[in-house]
Design an enzyme around this catalytic site. Structure first.
Site, PDB file in Angstrom:
ATOM      1  N   ASP A   1       0.802  -1.222   0.000  1.00 26.43           N
ATOM      2  CA  ASP A   1       0.000   0.000   0.000  1.00 26.43           C
ATOM      3  C   ASP A   1       0.835   1.272   0.000  1.00 26.43           C
ATOM      4  O   ASP A   1       0.394   2.323   0.457  1.00 26.43           O
ATOM      5  CB  ASP A   1      -0.917  -0.024   1.234  1.00 26.43           C
ATOM      6  CG  ASP A   1      -0.158  -0.425   2.492  1.00 26.43           C
ATOM      7  OD1 ASP A   1       1.066  -0.212   2.518  1.00 26.43           O
ATOM      8  OD2 ASP A   1      -0.786  -0.945   3.435  1.00 26.43           O
TER       9      ASP A   1
ATOM     10  N   GLU B   1      -0.609  -9.029  -1.571  1.00 31.70           N
ATOM     11  CA  GLU B   1      -1.124  -8.582  -0.259  1.00 31.70           C
ATOM     12  C   GLU B   1      -2.356  -7.678  -0.453  1.00 31.70           C
ATOM     13  O   GLU B   1      -2.470  -6.585   0.098  1.00 31.70           O
ATOM     14  CB  GLU B   1      -0.062  -7.854   0.569  1.00 31.70           C
ATOM     15  CG  GLU B   1      -0.372  -7.777   2.046  1.00 31.70           C
ATOM     16  CD  GLU B   1       0.671  -6.994   2.843  1.00 31.70           C
ATOM     17  OE1 GLU B   1       0.721  -5.759   2.727  1.00 31.70           O
ATOM     18  OE2 GLU B   1       1.450  -7.628   3.562  1.00 31.70           O
TER      19      GLU B   1
ATOM     20  N   GLU C   1      -1.975   4.873   3.352  1.00 27.05           N
ATOM     21  CA  GLU C   1      -1.998   3.478   2.879  1.00 27.05           C
ATOM     22  C   GLU C   1      -3.405   2.931   2.677  1.00 27.05           C
ATOM     23  O   GLU C   1      -3.647   2.151   1.757  1.00 27.05           O
ATOM     24  CB  GLU C   1      -1.226   2.586   3.852  1.00 27.05           C
ATOM     25  CG  GLU C   1       0.287   2.798   3.856  1.00 27.05           C
ATOM     26  CD  GLU C   1       0.743   3.953   4.737  1.00 27.05           C
ATOM     27  OE1 GLU C   1      -0.118   4.594   5.400  1.00 27.05           O
ATOM     28  OE2 GLU C   1       1.955   4.236   4.764  1.00 27.05           O
TER      29      GLU C   1
ATOM     30  N   HIS D   1       7.115   3.878  13.151  1.00 27.19           N
ATOM     31  CA  HIS D   1       7.397   4.759  12.006  1.00 27.19           C
ATOM     32  C   HIS D   1       6.154   5.339  11.347  1.00 27.19           C
ATOM     33  O   HIS D   1       6.256   6.206  10.484  1.00 27.19           O
ATOM     34  CB  HIS D   1       8.165   3.971  10.935  1.00 27.19           C
ATOM     35  CG  HIS D   1       7.317   2.985  10.189  1.00 27.19           C
ATOM     36  ND1 HIS D   1       6.551   3.349   9.096  1.00 27.19           N
ATOM     37  CD2 HIS D   1       7.067   1.680  10.379  1.00 27.19           C
ATOM     38  CE1 HIS D   1       5.892   2.292   8.653  1.00 27.19           C
ATOM     39  NE2 HIS D   1       6.182   1.261   9.417  1.00 27.19           N
TER      40      HIS D   1
ATOM     41  N   ARG E   1       3.216   7.256   9.715  1.00 23.68           N
ATOM     42  CA  ARG E   1       2.989   8.688   9.509  1.00 23.68           C
ATOM     43  C   ARG E   1       1.962   9.257  10.493  1.00 23.68           C
ATOM     44  O   ARG E   1       2.123  10.349  11.021  1.00 23.68           O
ATOM     45  CB  ARG E   1       2.491   8.878   8.073  1.00 23.68           C
ATOM     46  CG  ARG E   1       2.844  10.155   7.404  1.00 23.68           C
ATOM     47  CD  ARG E   1       2.454  10.052   5.946  1.00 23.68           C
ATOM     48  NE  ARG E   1       3.493   9.409   5.164  1.00 23.68           N
ATOM     49  CZ  ARG E   1       4.379  10.068   4.432  1.00 23.68           C
ATOM     50  NH1 ARG E   1       4.334  11.361   4.367  1.00 23.68           N
ATOM     51  NH2 ARG E   1       5.306   9.417   3.742  1.00 23.68           N
TER      52      ARG E   1
ATOM     53  N   HIS F   1      13.783   4.179  12.372  1.00 24.95           N
ATOM     54  CA  HIS F   1      13.511   4.439  10.950  1.00 24.95           C
ATOM     55  C   HIS F   1      14.237   5.727  10.539  1.00 24.95           C
ATOM     56  O   HIS F   1      14.277   6.686  11.313  1.00 24.95           O
ATOM     57  CB  HIS F   1      11.990   4.591  10.778  1.00 24.95           C
ATOM     58  CG  HIS F   1      11.502   4.568   9.365  1.00 24.95           C
ATOM     59  ND1 HIS F   1      11.693   5.616   8.494  1.00 24.95           N
ATOM     60  CD2 HIS F   1      10.815   3.630   8.670  1.00 24.95           C
ATOM     61  CE1 HIS F   1      11.145   5.323   7.326  1.00 24.95           C
ATOM     62  NE2 HIS F   1      10.607   4.112   7.415  1.00 24.95           N
TER      63      HIS F   1
HETATM   64  C1  UD1 Z   1       6.770   4.274   3.688  1.00 21.97           C
HETATM   65  C2  UD1 Z   1       5.376   3.860   3.230  1.00 21.97           C
HETATM   66  C3  UD1 Z   1       4.706   3.066   4.335  1.00 21.97           C
HETATM   67  C4  UD1 Z   1       5.559   1.913   4.806  1.00 21.97           C
HETATM   68  C5  UD1 Z   1       6.933   2.427   5.187  1.00 21.97           C
HETATM   69  C6  UD1 Z   1       7.833   1.268   5.498  1.00 21.97           C
HETATM   70  C7  UD1 Z   1       4.253   5.436   1.731  1.00 21.97           C
HETATM   71  C8  UD1 Z   1       3.363   6.621   1.631  1.00 21.97           C
HETATM   72  N1  UD1 Z   1       4.578   5.051   2.970  1.00 21.97           N
HETATM   73  O1  UD1 Z   1       6.611   5.154   4.796  1.00 21.97           O
HETATM   74  O2  UD1 Z   1       3.473   2.529   3.831  1.00 21.97           O
HETATM   75  O3  UD1 Z   1       4.962   1.347   5.942  1.00 21.97           O
HETATM   76  O4  UD1 Z   1       7.504   3.132   4.081  1.00 21.97           O
HETATM   77  O5  UD1 Z   1       8.966   1.689   6.201  1.00 21.97           O
HETATM   78  O6  UD1 Z   1       4.635   4.897   0.735  1.00 21.97           O
HETATM   79  N2  UD1 Z   1      13.539   8.631   4.406  1.00 21.97           N
HETATM   80  C9  UD1 Z   1      14.894   8.709   4.521  1.00 21.97           C
HETATM   81  N3  UD1 Z   1      15.623   7.551   4.368  1.00 21.97           N
HETATM   82  C10 UD1 Z   1      15.018   6.353   4.086  1.00 21.97           C
HETATM   83  C11 UD1 Z   1      13.625   6.298   3.980  1.00 21.97           C
HETATM   84  C12 UD1 Z   1      12.900   7.451   4.140  1.00 21.97           C
HETATM   85  O7  UD1 Z   1      15.451   9.765   4.759  1.00 21.97           O
HETATM   86  O8  UD1 Z   1      15.717   5.335   3.967  1.00 21.97           O
HETATM   87  C13 UD1 Z   1      12.759   9.847   4.532  1.00 21.97           C
HETATM   88  C14 UD1 Z   1      12.167  10.291   3.186  1.00 21.97           C
HETATM   89  O9  UD1 Z   1      13.039  11.091   2.464  1.00 21.97           O
HETATM   90  C15 UD1 Z   1      10.947  11.050   3.627  1.00 21.97           C
HETATM   91  C16 UD1 Z   1      10.539  10.349   4.923  1.00 21.97           C
HETATM   92  O10 UD1 Z   1      11.652   9.587   5.368  1.00 21.97           O
HETATM   93  O11 UD1 Z   1      11.314  12.370   3.942  1.00 21.97           O
HETATM   94  C17 UD1 Z   1       9.331   9.454   4.747  1.00 21.97           C
HETATM   95  O12 UD1 Z   1       9.600   8.480   3.754  1.00 21.97           O
HETATM   96  P1  UD1 Z   1       8.436   7.866   2.841  1.00 21.97           P
HETATM   97  O13 UD1 Z   1       9.020   6.834   1.955  1.00 21.97           O
HETATM   98  O14 UD1 Z   1       7.645   8.960   2.209  1.00 21.97           O
HETATM   99  O15 UD1 Z   1       7.452   7.240   3.876  1.00 21.97           O
HETATM  100  P2  UD1 Z   1       7.679   6.272   5.107  1.00 21.97           P
HETATM  101  O16 UD1 Z   1       7.172   6.966   6.330  1.00 21.97           O
HETATM  102  O17 UD1 Z   1       9.049   5.731   5.103  1.00 21.97           O
HETATM  103  N1  UDP Z   2      12.710  -4.690   9.455  1.00 23.41           N
HETATM  104  C1  UDP Z   2      14.061  -4.845   9.203  1.00 23.41           C
HETATM  105  N2  UDP Z   2      14.950  -4.077   9.917  1.00 23.41           N
HETATM  106  C2  UDP Z   2      14.552  -3.187  10.859  1.00 23.41           C
HETATM  107  C3  UDP Z   2      13.158  -3.020  11.093  1.00 23.41           C
HETATM  108  C4  UDP Z   2      12.270  -3.788  10.367  1.00 23.41           C
HETATM  109  O1  UDP Z   2      14.457  -5.656   8.364  1.00 23.41           O
HETATM  110  O2  UDP Z   2      15.400  -2.531  11.470  1.00 23.41           O
HETATM  111  C5  UDP Z   2      11.746  -5.470   8.658  1.00 23.41           C
HETATM  112  C6  UDP Z   2      10.762  -6.298   9.431  1.00 23.41           C
HETATM  113  O3  UDP Z   2      11.245  -7.610   9.622  1.00 23.41           O
HETATM  114  C7  UDP Z   2       9.520  -6.286   8.546  1.00 23.41           C
HETATM  115  C8  UDP Z   2       9.653  -4.993   7.759  1.00 23.41           C
HETATM  116  O4  UDP Z   2      10.978  -4.535   7.951  1.00 23.41           O
HETATM  117  O5  UDP Z   2       9.515  -7.341   7.611  1.00 23.41           O
HETATM  118  C9  UDP Z   2       8.649  -3.984   8.222  1.00 23.41           C
HETATM  119  O6  UDP Z   2       8.940  -2.765   7.659  1.00 23.41           O
HETATM  120  P1  UDP Z   2       8.294  -1.428   8.189  1.00 23.41           P
HETATM  121  O7  UDP Z   2       7.934  -1.578   9.620  1.00 23.41           O
HETATM  122  O8  UDP Z   2       9.236  -0.335   7.801  1.00 23.41           O
HETATM  123  O9  UDP Z   2       7.005  -1.280   7.250  1.00 23.41           O
HETATM  124  P2  UDP Z   2       5.509  -1.827   7.369  1.00 23.41           P
HETATM  125  O10 UDP Z   2       5.538  -3.299   7.445  1.00 23.41           O
HETATM  126  O11 UDP Z   2       4.890  -1.181   8.571  1.00 23.41           O
HETATM  127  O12 UDP Z   2       4.862  -1.329   6.116  1.00 23.41           O
END
Ligand code: UD1
Ligand code: UDP
Length: 391
Positions: A100, A122, A136, A211, A213, A244
């Protein structure tokens, strides 16, 4: 002349997509008639690379779209252009997206613009709350419309799709591919010690992740405060919190927990390390989706830092308990698991409700049947529809 293999483009944006699509990519690479083409959008940069490395996957293309503090609309715009152009520039028989995220939604939409069939891995998870999880819930609902093939992880998820009048013939209950990934990795972990510096061997371990939002702001600060108070009141317990990389998360968590005795904050762990920690933890505090599924499969209690979940199967199985983000509620739930062995045991049974580890094989069989006419013969042992938690 032999027919060329048909290309399945697999769009991977974030860490959980990399984990849940890795077994599908591996499975498709063994097909005689299909070939995977791995498209890493790098919505998450290093975290996706870390996971691919674990699974020995090298993406065929990397779009490097991640920018600091990227806005949803900017990410959507750049992905739409990049993926739209990519699918117009090469023959693609089908596109697979997972979950999602923004990468998943835009991947599905870009494929639709090219009239390429879409498989949604999924499919059917719903909270029925528009803004939780945000964005999501809407992303996955829209994918239910966009997809030609909905690969639902459970009967419960399939039922959600049917209630939205998604064509029943498009729904395949396969199990969740996270169980495939988990089994593959766990079989390689046997006998491994916890990675150096991550735990205190003399203490019980509690794993924390947060993590979402919708938890940014006061809810996440409450989570950090609850961990701080728990570490102070339970000096026999060690709290490990891989943080995160989202700067919004770090700004909330680090000021409260950076110098807290009994708490280790660390960078995201690779999948191997994370599962090793999960296996050795007493219980988990998390708002993660994937962690709820993995912990259910492994029988590790999770106090879910949310008020609702789209994964009620794990609640029914007894492994997950919703505690939300109120400091007192988190502390109360955690305290019980730390002092009451019976309460802890009751949440530690584990369940195969999310799958048997063969979801990727079923997805491959469906794609081979649809795209090259090979027979599909892998029924899912399945599970009965779980009672609805909300509605
Ligand atoms: C995203 C997904 C969420 C998922 C999560 C898993 C969307 C809208 N959200 O959320 O569904 O559960 O990933 O972790 O797609 N950022 C970094 N470094 C990184 C990753 C992110 O700096 O490695 C920063 C991005 O630049 C951004 C913020 O974190 O500013 C949020 O990242 P984003 O990918 O938009 O959403 P997540 O909260 O990570
Ligand atoms: N995970 C990982 N390293 C970490 C934290 C999480 O490999 O430090 C893995 C975890 O096993 C799971 C996935 O990341 O499979 C979950 O990712 P996240 O919580 O970022 O996203 P969500 O599942 O909530 O979309």
């Amino acid at each position: 002349m032999r027919n060329a293999k048909k290309t399945i483009a697999i769009v991977v944006g974030t860490r959980p997509e990399a984990i849940k699509l890795a077994p599908v990519i591996r499975e498709l690479s063994e097909s005689a008639s299909l070939v995977p083409f791995t498209v890493s959008t790098s919505q998450h940069g290093d975290m996706v690379a870390q996971i691919f490395d674990n699974f020995g996957i090298v993406p065929d293309i990397d779009m490097h779209v991640m920018r600091p503090r990227q806005k949803l609309w900017d990410l959507t715009a750049v992905l739409s252009r990049e993926l739209g152009e990519l699918f117009g520039s090469r023959p693609v028989a089908a596109v697979l997206v997972q979950g999602d995220t923004t990468s998943a939604l835009v991947g599905g939409l870009a494929a639709f613009y090219h009239q390429i069939p879409v498989g949604h891995v999924e499919a059917g998870l719903r909270s029925h709350r528009r803004y939780s999880p945000f964005p999501e819930e809407l992303n996955r609902t829209l994918l239910g419309r966009l997809a030609d093939w909905n690969f639902a992880p459970t009967e419960y998820a399939a039922d959600k799709l049917r209630r939205e009048n998604v064509d029943g013939d498009s729904i395949y209950v396969c199990g969740n591919t996270v169980v495939d990934a988990l089994k593959w990795m766990v079989s390689r972990l046997r006998g491994r010690e916890l990675p150096a510096g991550l735990g205190d061997g003399r203490k019980r371990l509690v794993l924390v992740t947060c993590h979402r939002r919708e938890n940014l702001g006061l809810p996440m600060r409450s989570v950090a405060l609850a961990v701080k108070h728990l570490a102070e009141s339970h000096p026999d317990t060690h709290f490990l919190f891989p943080v995160h990389p989202n700067p919004g998360v770090r700004e909330l968590v680090m000021p409260v927990l950076s110098n807290q005795r009994g708490v280790t904050l660390c960078e995201p762990l690779n999948y191997e390390e994370f599962l090793s920690v999960l296996q050795q933890s007493h219980f988990v505090l998390s708002d993660s989706g994937g962690v709820q599924e993995e912990a259910t499969a492994l029988g590790k209690p999770v106090l879910v830092l949310r008020r609702e979940t789209e994964r009620p199967e794990g609640v029914m199985a007894g492994t997950l308990r919703l505690v939300g983000t109120d400091v007192q509620d988190i502390m109360g739930g955690a305290h019980e698991l730390l002092v009451n062995d019976e309460a802890h045991r009751a949440m530690s049974n584990g369940s195969s409700v999310y799958g048997d580890g063969r979801a990727s094989k079923r997805i491959r069989a469906v794609l081979e049947e649809k795209l090259v006419g090979l027979g599909s013969t892998l029924p899912f042992p399945g599970n009965p529809p779980a009672p609805l938690l909300r509605e």
